[in-house]
Motif scaffolding. Structure first.
Motif, PDB file in Angstrom:
ATOM      1  N   THR A 103       0.777  -1.168  -0.045  1.00  0.00           N
ATOM      2  CA  THR A 103       0.047  -0.027   0.085  1.00  0.00           C
ATOM      3  C   THR A 103       0.963   1.387   0.149  1.00  0.00           C
ATOM      4  O   THR A 103       0.154   2.206  -0.160  1.00  0.00           O
ATOM      5  N   SER A 104       2.170   1.230   0.165  1.00  0.00           N
ATOM      6  CA  SER A 104       3.067   2.499   0.145  1.00  0.00           C
ATOM      7  C   SER A 104       2.981   2.939  -1.201  1.00  0.00           C
ATOM      8  O   SER A 104       2.848   4.134  -1.606  1.00  0.00           O
ATOM      9  N   ALA A 105       2.821   2.033  -1.997  1.00  0.00           N
ATOM     10  CA  ALA A 105       2.597   2.349  -3.619  1.00  0.00           C
ATOM     11  C   ALA A 105       1.421   3.205  -3.836  1.00  0.00           C
ATOM     12  O   ALA A 105       1.283   4.111  -4.813  1.00  0.00           O
ATOM     13  N   PHE A 106       0.284   2.802  -3.211  1.00  0.00           N
ATOM     14  CA  PHE A 106      -0.987   3.316  -3.389  1.00  0.00           C
ATOM     15  C   PHE A 106      -0.870   4.752  -3.225  1.00  0.00           C
ATOM     16  O   PHE A 106      -1.496   5.848  -3.743  1.00  0.00           O
ATOM     17  N   ALA A 107      -0.395   5.256  -2.001  1.00  0.00           N
ATOM     18  CA  ALA A 107      -0.088   6.589  -1.645  1.00  0.00           C
ATOM     19  C   ALA A 107       0.704   7.427  -2.736  1.00  0.00           C
ATOM     20  O   ALA A 107       0.503   8.574  -2.998  1.00  0.00           O
ATOM     21  N   LEU A 108       1.935   6.715  -3.221  1.00  0.00           N
ATOM     22  CA  LEU A 108       2.689   7.323  -4.199  1.00  0.00           C
ATOM     23  C   LEU A 108       1.665   7.466  -5.576  1.00  0.00           C
ATOM     24  O   LEU A 108       2.097   8.754  -6.083  1.00  0.00           O
ATOM     25  N   TRP A 109       0.956   6.557  -5.922  1.00  0.00           N
ATOM     26  CA  TRP A 109       0.222   6.733  -7.011  1.00  0.00           C
ATOM     27  C   TRP A 109      -0.880   7.741  -7.119  1.00  0.00           C
ATOM     28  O   TRP A 109      -0.992   8.747  -7.822  1.00  0.00           O
ATOM     29  N   GLY A 110      -1.273   8.039  -5.804  1.00  0.00           N
ATOM     30  CA  GLY A 110      -2.121   9.190  -5.512  1.00  0.00           C
ATOM     31  C   GLY A 110      -1.458  10.559  -5.663  1.00  0.00           C
ATOM     32  O   GLY A 110      -2.089  11.487  -6.105  1.00  0.00           O
ATOM     33  N   ALA A 111      -0.465  10.400  -5.150  1.00  0.00           N
ATOM     34  CA  ALA A 111       0.402  11.758  -4.983  1.00  0.00           C
ATOM     35  C   ALA A 111       0.730  12.091  -6.701  1.00  0.00           C
ATOM     36  O   ALA A 111       0.749  13.280  -6.801  1.00  0.00           O
ATOM     37  N   LYS A 112       1.186  11.211  -7.230  1.00  0.00           N
ATOM     38  CA  LYS A 112       1.347  11.443  -8.684  1.00  0.00           C
ATOM     39  C   LYS A 112       0.335  11.897  -9.542  1.00  0.00           C
ATOM     40  O   LYS A 112       0.351  12.953 -10.400  1.00  0.00           O
ATOM     41  N   GLY A 113      -0.840  11.198  -9.021  1.00  0.00           N
ATOM     42  CA  GLY A 113      -2.036  11.747  -9.857  1.00  0.00           C
ATOM     43  C   GLY A 113      -2.488  13.212  -9.449  1.00  0.00           C
ATOM     44  O   GLY A 113      -2.995  14.001 -10.117  1.00  0.00           O
ATOM     45  N   ALA A 114      -2.206  13.542  -8.012  1.00  0.00           N
ATOM     46  CA  ALA A 114      -2.483  14.896  -7.471  1.00  0.00           C
ATOM     47  C   ALA A 114      -1.764  15.826  -8.096  1.00  0.00           C
ATOM     48  O   ALA A 114      -2.071  16.906  -8.496  1.00  0.00           O
ATOM     49  N   GLN A 115      -0.464  15.598  -8.200  1.00  0.00           N
ATOM     50  CA  GLN A 115       0.304  16.395  -9.084  1.00  0.00           C
ATOM     51  C   GLN A 115      -0.076  16.777 -10.478  1.00  0.00           C
ATOM     52  O   GLN A 115       0.132  18.044 -11.163  1.00  0.00           O
ATOM     53  N   LEU A 116      -0.766  15.885 -11.236  1.00  0.00           N
ATOM     54  CA  LEU A 116      -1.365  15.970 -12.690  1.00  0.00           C
ATOM     55  C   LEU A 116      -2.486  16.944 -12.589  1.00  0.00           C
ATOM     56  O   LEU A 116      -2.622  17.390 -13.509  1.00  0.00           O
ATOM     57  N   ILE A 117      -3.189  17.219 -11.418  1.00  0.00           N
ATOM     58  CA  ILE A 117      -4.122  17.842 -11.545  1.00  0.00           C
ATOM     59  C   ILE A 117      -3.957  19.416 -10.774  1.00  0.00           C
ATOM     60  O   ILE A 117      -4.791  20.257 -10.280  1.00  0.00           O
ATOM     61  N   GLY A 118      -2.507  19.558 -10.540  1.00  0.00           N
ATOM     62  CA  GLY A 118      -2.011  20.692  -9.698  1.00  0.00           C
ATOM     63  C   GLY A 118      -2.212  20.766  -8.498  1.00  0.00           C
ATOM     64  O   GLY A 118      -2.002  21.944  -7.961  1.00  0.00           O
TER      65      GLY A 118
END
Length: 407
Positions: free
Chosen positions: A264-279
């Motif tokens: 699940t540490s990867a899920f937090a990373l994927w979420g953070a990467k996605g957040a960056q994509l939307i500013g």
């Protein structure tokens, strides 16, 4: 049959071709192993392949932590829990000698040992509720989604969202009272193993006593629709075979990654990467300022070992579902079931992050590392599952019977 189990159910067809999904998964596993090995090193590519093997194992053995706990809570049937104790026993025996020495095949290794406190208790309790509403745990969500369960894609998306939200408050949770990281490995390999085996044996004995009292005897495994090589190629595998494979694959992860299997540490990373994509820039949040997390956020997700293994797990489950002739996504999902997936996913993600892990990172790999926080996680998560089982009828319109196969 529930939506949560639809991807694991249809008729057995030993001669069915694997089709486009199976070929795509096979190509992804082979090409991914080669590409990652070339870019990041042989161990990185091998870990992607191990992730694939984990996906195949979880799918073919239908190794669901969630369903095993639910069946015991609702029906008093403990076969799934007893197999989990076998899984933990095997892994402890493999792990403890090398964790005590600190090296494996000449490489430095460490276990998952975290503080045990308020965040672990509350997070694991939240995760336990989420298991039953979301329809799976961390490993269950990935392997059922990879196996073609459309509903679990909803759970996975909100699992990722919940994980990201937890990183906003992570520093606050870690500031709450807790015990320092403690491991049974510190007792020495042999005493630590013996104490661990005694705990697992006691839990198994309780499940036997409960099941015999409630049903008069122990449940027998269902007859396998396939035998021989076909059974291991196309499934279903015996639960014990799944436990042995998971223990060995976790040990291989320890050898190659220098630490146990996590998800699940990867899920937090994927979420953070996605957040960056939307500013949205999460790099300023305390969680992402820790050196390891900051490094992961600044690099490609393919550089992250946990992400790579998760991708491999999804591909492996897809291949297994195709081999079994069961890859058939169904997008007709009842609204209440979707709502349960949303709520369950958020609870799973948030709970896993503040509890230092999920059913894999905290329960399986944490206890395999002898960590006190893993045992506390298991108790709190089980309590959450009890509540989650009580909530399920509202979301799924269930009768008293329990779905046996899901994550």
């Amino acid at each position: 049959m529930s939506i949560a189990s639809s991807s694991l159910s249809p008729d057995v067809d030993t001669a069915s071709p694997i089709g486009v999904p199976g070929l795509a998964a096979l190509v992804a596993l082979v090409a991914g192993t080669v590409a990652l090995g070339y870019t990041y090193g042989a161990a990185h590519g091998a870990l992607f392949l191990i992730g694939g093997a984990l996906g195949i194992t979880l799918y073919h053995a239908a190794f669901g932590f969630t369903s095993a706990w639910r069946v015991f809570i609702a029906e008093g049937r403990g076969r799934g829990l007893r197999v989990q104790m076998i899984l933990l026993a095997l892994t402890v025996v493999l792990f403890f000698p090398f964790l005590a020495s600190g090296t494996l095949f000449g490489n430095e290794v460490r276990g998952f040992v975290s503080p045990a406190g308020t965040g672990v208790i509350i997070g694991a309790f939240m995760f336990g509720i989420g298991m039953q509403l979301g329809g799976g745990c961390a490993s269950g969500t990935l392997f059922t989604a990879g196996g073609g369960n459309a509903r679990m894609l909803v759970t996975l998306f909100f699992f990722i969202v919940g994980s990201l939200l937890a990183t906003i408050h992570f520093e606050w949770w870690t500031s709450l009272p807790s015990l320092p990281p403690t491991t049974l490995v510190s007792l020495g390999p042999v005493p630590g193993i013996l104490l661990s085996l005694a705990i697992f044996g006691a839990i198994a004995a309780v499940t036997v006593a409960v099941e015999k009292k409630r049903h008069g005897g122990l449940e027998k495994p269902e007859a396998a629709p396939r035998e021989g090589f076909a059974r291991y190629l196309r499934g279903p595998w015996p639960l014990v075979a799944g436990a042995i494979a998971l223990a060995v694959l976790n040990f291989a992860t320890l050898a190659l990654a220098g630490r146990p299997w996590g998800i699940t540490s990867a899920f937090a990373l994927w979420g953070a990467k996605g957040a960056q994509l939307i500013g949205i820039e999460p790099a300023f949040w305390g969680y992402w300022q820790a050196p390891a997390n900051a490094k992961a956020l600044s690099e490609s997700v393919f550089a992250d070992v946990t992400s790579v293994m998760d991708f491999g797990l999804i591909a492996g489950a897809m291949l297994a579902a195709a081999l079994a002739g069961r890859f058939a996504p169904n997008f007709r999902i009842p609204l209440r079931s979707v709502l349960a997936a949303v709520v369950g996913g958020l609870l799973l993600g948030y709970g896993a992050r503040i509890a230092y892990g999920c059913n894999i990172g905290a329960y399986f790999s944490g206890i395999a590392s002898g960590s006190l926080h893993g045992y506390i996680w298991a108790i709190a998560a089980f309590a959450g599952n009890v509540l989650g089982v009580k909530l399920r009828p509202w979301f799924f319109m269930e009768r008293a019977t329990v779905r046996r196969i899901d994550g």
